[in-house]
Design a protein around this motif. Structure first.
Motif, mmCIF file in Angstrom:
data_model
loop_
_atom_site.group_PDB
_atom_site.id
_atom_site.type_symbol
_atom_site.label_atom_id
_atom_site.label_comp_id
_atom_site.label_asym_id
_atom_site.label_seq_id
_atom_site.Cartn_x
_atom_site.Cartn_y
_atom_site.Cartn_z
ATOM 1 N N LYS A 29 -19.286 -41.366 28.860
ATOM 2 C CA LYS A 29 -18.906 -40.005 29.250
ATOM 3 C C LYS A 29 -18.620 -39.184 27.999
ATOM 4 C CE LYS A 29 -15.782 -37.310 32.175
ATOM 5 N NZ LYS A 29 -14.713 -37.371 33.207
ATOM 6 N N MET A 30 -19.262 -38.012 27.925
ATOM 7 C CA MET A 30 -19.051 -37.099 26.807
ATOM 8 C C MET A 30 -18.260 -35.894 27.289
ATOM 9 S SD MET A 30 -22.841 -37.191 25.100
ATOM 10 C CE MET A 30 -23.722 -38.080 26.373
ATOM 11 N N SER A 31 -17.190 -35.564 26.583
ATOM 12 C CA SER A 31 -16.465 -34.335 26.882
ATOM 13 C C SER A 31 -17.350 -33.153 26.503
ATOM 14 C CB SER A 31 -15.160 -34.289 26.089
ATOM 15 O OG SER A 31 -15.442 -34.214 24.691
ATOM 16 N N ALA A 32 -16.932 -31.949 26.857
ATOM 17 C CA ALA A 32 -17.738 -30.772 26.533
ATOM 18 C C ALA A 32 -17.942 -30.626 25.025
ATOM 19 C CB ALA A 32 -17.085 -29.520 27.100
ATOM 20 N N SER A 33 -17.002 -31.124 24.251
ATOM 21 C CA SER A 33 -17.139 -31.060 22.790
ATOM 22 C C SER A 33 -17.693 -32.357 22.212
ATOM 23 C CB SER A 33 -15.783 -30.756 22.148
ATOM 24 O OG SER A 33 -14.847 -31.774 22.474
ATOM 25 N N GLY A 86 -15.885 -37.720 20.834
ATOM 26 C CA GLY A 86 -15.441 -37.146 22.094
ATOM 27 C C GLY A 86 -16.034 -37.855 23.297
ATOM 28 N N THR A 87 -16.195 -39.179 23.189
ATOM 29 C CA THR A 87 -16.800 -39.962 24.265
ATOM 30 C C THR A 87 -15.867 -41.083 24.701
ATOM 31 O OG1 THR A 87 -17.892 -41.539 22.780
ATOM 32 C CG2 THR A 87 -19.105 -39.533 23.344
ATOM 33 N N GLY A 114 -25.606 -34.179 24.461
ATOM 34 C CA GLY A 114 -24.314 -33.532 24.467
ATOM 35 C C GLY A 114 -24.278 -32.454 23.399
ATOM 36 N N THR A 135 -21.589 -28.997 27.915
ATOM 37 C CA THR A 135 -21.119 -29.351 29.244
ATOM 38 C C THR A 135 -20.753 -30.827 29.263
ATOM 39 O OG1 THR A 135 -21.653 -29.332 31.610
ATOM 40 C CG2 THR A 135 -23.451 -29.857 30.093
ATOM 41 N N THR A 136 -19.873 -31.216 30.154
ATOM 42 C CA THR A 136 -19.504 -32.628 30.285
ATOM 43 C C THR A 136 -20.694 -33.415 30.833
ATOM 44 O OG1 THR A 136 -17.225 -32.005 30.727
ATOM 45 C CG2 THR A 136 -17.877 -34.233 31.328
ATOM 46 N N THR A 165 -22.109 -37.512 31.723
ATOM 47 C CA THR A 165 -21.934 -38.963 31.803
ATOM 48 C C THR A 165 -23.308 -39.586 31.963
ATOM 49 O OG1 THR A 165 -19.780 -38.694 32.861
ATOM 50 C CG2 THR A 165 -20.826 -40.861 33.033
#
Length: 245
Positions: free
Chosen positions: A68-72, A54-55, A208, A217-218, A220
């Protein structure tokens, strides 16, 4: 970011201070350095490779790339890294929001050495006991807004500054802003019991994702550095900031 500190003068096996000149900076004790310039591989001789999900790679503050990492999403490094009696971790992060930032997974699958944000304040908890039973009572750092890009640095020691105490300092953009303490039992840490031991019990570092006490949480991030066996000095934190900004 692009790799800026790759060796040379000042890199003498960890016996003296950091590097000089433009070729390197604060190499003494530098164990891992992730620049996230199109890859999730450590740029030091340690050679660790992170697993991500999820990055994506995005533009960074310095014109190169960040992760950048998404919330998941998450980044996982297969080593405890910061589960040491003296350690430092430094990274650039964009727009931190309430939730989970990083933690260490212990060999018994419990969590320790966690960084979260609650009500806009960062909170670092070294032990599983305080994380699981005293999370809401543990002290958060006092600091200003973390909107936009900032360099976050934590230096921590156990049983050194104060007996039976974890002492952790927070630096933001190279400036020392606060210190928190946490009591911990030196005898339990030395007995090797997996349920009580926190130091040298880590098997994985995760940035993350989430933990029971904090939602995902998102995030970066860029320029992740770990000094595995020492708390770097205020002057060295400033050197890193001036070098990477």
């Amino acid at each position: 970011a692009t790799m800026k500190g790759s060796g040379g003068e000042g890199d003498n096996g960890g016996e003296t201070g950091g590097g000089t000149g433009d070729d390197n900076v604060v190499l003494n004790g530098l164990y891992t350095y992730f620049t996230f310039n199109g890859e999730t591989k450590d740029q030091t001789d340690t050679g660790l490779t992170a697993t991500t999900n999820g990055t994506s790679f995005v533009n960074s503050y310095d014109g190169s790339q960040a992760l950048k990492m998404s919330a998941s999403g998450f980044l996982a490094i297969p080593e405890g890294l910061i589960d040491q009696r003296n350690m430092s971790i430094s990274f650039w992060v964009k727009d931190l929001y309430d939730g989970h930032v990083f933690h260490v997974v212990k060999s018994n699958n419990d969590n320790a050495f966690t960084l979260t944000m609650q009500d806009g304040a960062l909170k670092f908890i070294a032990t599983s006991y305080h994380l699981n039973h005293q999370y809401s009572n543990c002290s958060a750092f006092m600091h200003g807004s973390l909107n936009g890009w900032h360099m976050i640095t934590l230096t921590s020691d156990f049983n050194t500054t104060t007996y039976a105490t974890v002492t952790t300092k927070l630096y933001v953009d190279g400036v020392f802003v606060d210190v928190v303490t946490e009591d911990n039992n030196p005898f339990s840490e030395s007995e090797g019991m997996s349920d009580q031991k926190n130091y040298n019990a880590g098997i994985k570092f995760v940035m993350g994702s989430s933990i029971k006490q904090a939602n995902p949480t998102t995030i970066t991030i860029d320029n992740l550095r770990v000094y595995k066996y020492r708390a770097i000095t205020a002057e060295e934190v400033k050197q890193i900031y001036e070098f990477e900004k």
